[in-house]
Design a protein around this motif. Sequence first.
Motif, PDB file in Angstrom:
ATOM      1  N   SER A  92      -2.088  12.103 -23.718  1.00 24.98           N
ATOM      2  CA  SER A  92      -2.384  10.877 -24.466  1.00 24.98           C
ATOM      3  C   SER A  92      -3.864  10.512 -24.382  1.00 24.98           C
ATOM      4  N   ALA A  93      -4.495  10.881 -23.273  1.00 22.49           N
ATOM      5  CA  ALA A  93      -5.918  10.597 -23.087  1.00 22.49           C
ATOM      6  C   ALA A  93      -6.806  11.665 -23.712  1.00 22.49           C
TER       7      ALA A  93
ATOM      8  N   LEU B 122       7.006  14.234 -26.113  1.00 30.93           N
ATOM      9  CA  LEU B 122       5.723  14.788 -26.543  1.00 30.93           C
ATOM     10  C   LEU B 122       5.742  15.083 -28.039  1.00 30.93           C
ATOM     11  N   ALA B 123       6.847  15.673 -28.515  1.00 27.48           N
ATOM     12  CA  ALA B 123       6.970  15.977 -29.933  1.00 27.48           C
ATOM     13  C   ALA B 123       6.991  14.705 -30.762  1.00 27.48           C
ATOM     14  N   GLY B 124       7.740  13.707 -30.312  1.00 29.08           N
ATOM     15  CA  GLY B 124       7.837  12.454 -31.043  1.00 29.08           C
ATOM     16  C   GLY B 124       6.547  11.677 -31.079  1.00 29.08           C
ATOM     17  N   SER B 125       5.651  11.963 -30.127  1.00 29.92           N
ATOM     18  CA  SER B 125       4.351  11.290 -30.080  1.00 29.92           C
ATOM     19  C   SER B 125       3.239  12.156 -30.653  1.00 29.92           C
TER      20      SER B 125
ATOM     21  N   ALA C 107     -12.622  22.631 -27.949  1.00 28.63           N
ATOM     22  CA  ALA C 107     -11.507  21.751 -28.299  1.00 28.63           C
ATOM     23  C   ALA C 107     -11.929  20.818 -29.433  1.00 28.63           C
ATOM     24  N   PRO C 108     -11.028  20.536 -30.359  1.00 33.03           N
ATOM     25  CA  PRO C 108     -11.374  19.643 -31.474  1.00 33.03           C
ATOM     26  C   PRO C 108     -11.512  18.202 -31.012  1.00 33.03           C
ATOM     27  N   GLU C 109     -12.150  17.404 -31.842  1.00 33.56           N
ATOM     28  CA  GLU C 109     -12.197  15.965 -31.588  1.00 33.56           C
ATOM     29  C   GLU C 109     -10.785  15.385 -31.664  1.00 33.56           C
ATOM     30  N   LYS C 110     -10.525  14.375 -30.843  1.00 38.64           N
ATOM     31  CA  LYS C 110      -9.197  13.759 -30.811  1.00 38.64           C
ATOM     32  C   LYS C 110      -9.339  12.246 -30.980  1.00 38.64           C
ATOM     33  N   PRO C 111      -9.580  11.806 -32.208  1.00 44.00           N
ATOM     34  CA  PRO C 111      -9.814  10.380 -32.449  1.00 44.00           C
ATOM     35  C   PRO C 111      -8.598   9.514 -32.181  1.00 44.00           C
ATOM     36  N   TRP C 112      -7.420  10.140 -32.024  1.00 48.45           N
ATOM     37  CA  TRP C 112      -6.194   9.409 -31.763  1.00 48.45           C
ATOM     38  C   TRP C 112      -5.992   9.104 -30.280  1.00 48.45           C
ATOM     39  N   ALA C 113      -6.820   9.672 -29.408  1.00 54.86           N
ATOM     40  CA  ALA C 113      -6.585   9.592 -27.958  1.00 54.86           C
ATOM     41  C   ALA C 113      -6.796   8.176 -27.428  1.00 54.86           C
TER      42      ALA C 113
ATOM     43  N   ARG D 271     -13.526   0.201 -31.994  1.00 55.63           N
ATOM     44  CA  ARG D 271     -12.494   0.653 -32.927  1.00 55.63           C
ATOM     45  C   ARG D 271     -11.190  -0.068 -32.620  1.00 55.63           C
ATOM     46  N   GLU D 272     -10.218   0.157 -33.502  1.00 55.38           N
ATOM     47  CA  GLU D 272      -8.885  -0.380 -33.257  1.00 55.38           C
ATOM     48  C   GLU D 272      -8.243   0.345 -32.081  1.00 55.38           C
ATOM     49  N   HIS D 273      -7.289  -0.299 -31.453  1.00 55.86           N
ATOM     50  CA  HIS D 273      -6.572   0.330 -30.353  1.00 55.86           C
ATOM     51  C   HIS D 273      -5.763   1.527 -30.848  1.00 55.86           C
ATOM     52  N   ASN D 274      -5.782   2.607 -30.085  1.00 51.33           N
ATOM     53  CA  ASN D 274      -4.883   3.735 -30.326  1.00 51.33           C
ATOM     54  C   ASN D 274      -3.604   3.539 -29.523  1.00 51.33           C
ATOM     55  N   ILE D 275      -2.492   3.778 -30.147  1.00 49.07           N
ATOM     56  CA  ILE D 275      -1.197   3.631 -29.480  1.00 49.07           C
ATOM     57  C   ILE D 275      -0.452   4.952 -29.564  1.00 49.07           C
TER      58      ILE D 275
END
Length: 354
Positions: free
Chosen positions: A69-70, A93-96, A190-196, A204-208
């Motif tokens: 998640s991080a 993990l799949a559902g997220s 590793a690619p950028e992970k803007p969702w982390a 920015r807005e909170h990532n959930i």
Amino acid sequence: MADKILMKGNEAIAAAAIKAGCMHYFGYPITPQTEIAAYMAKVMPKVGGTFLQAESEIAAINMVYGVSSAGKRVMTSSSSPGVSLKGEGLSYLAGSDLPSLIVNVQRGGPGLGGIQPSQSDYFQSTRGGGHGDYHMIVLAPASVQEMAELTVKGFELADTYRMTAMILADGTMGQMMEPVSIEDLEVKPAPEKPWATTGTKMEREHNIVNSLSLVPEELEELNFKRYDRYKVIEENETMYEEYKVDDADIVIAAFGIAARVSKNAVDEARKQGIKVGLIRPITLWPFPKAPFKKAAEHAKAFISVELNMGQMIEDVQLATESKCPVTLCNRAGGMIPDPEQVLNAIKEVNGGIK
């Protein structure tokens, strides 16, 4: 070229994971994969990484969830009954839509079974591993060098498609020792992970990160989008090896140690004038349907060689569209077919198609 070193398959996986940028490992000891955890326990502190022996397999997979998640590369490993315990976490993990790598060095079952090698977790792995509609990318190595290479590949695929990748090896692959090069492994950034969930810094807005969706229309849309992504993987990421297939009357399907045994049987059958080839799936999901469909245009029979009671054979039958018979050559409970058994199966099938 870097010098090759003699390593167990399990150790090669661990070394390759660190090479790939995995600095977080959570696991629990179980034969025949414990060397992965032992290697990580020894090396991770030296490279600034995190090794933690969790209190259970359930705890380990949920620690993976947190670190993924991080946005960090993270891995866990286990063997058959331990992977079953991780099933709920794999589904979360799949559902997220979280990337991670899990290693299953299979042992005989069901239940606690034995500690000898097996391939009896094929259904569990290729059909998801836990509850709900989802897939994992499943990679099946057939050498110690491939154990290392597919570990790196697994991390890259997991990050690219935001899903779990699994190394599915039998106990033989984990325990056998072969020369392997770790330093020559090619690792993509590793690619950028803007969702982390890395903290917003008020920028920015909170990532959930969450797998709960109580609005059925929204959950349906998420599942449809996920399966659209799976179609892309099926089109672009299948891997396989073909050996003497072009003119083969009989084609063997096998992966892992069974493929190595079968290749020897193919060579001996060829010496005896029987036209035999081998297709070795490297991705078990997505299953490489195309080479089987193509081979079925000229082959007269297929043989699925497995260390189980017959699981991959169903995918072979589907891929060949039942254009010719598919028979099973197998051992179970931790036993491995030898080249002579496979050769006898080839001769029996060959006798029936003349």
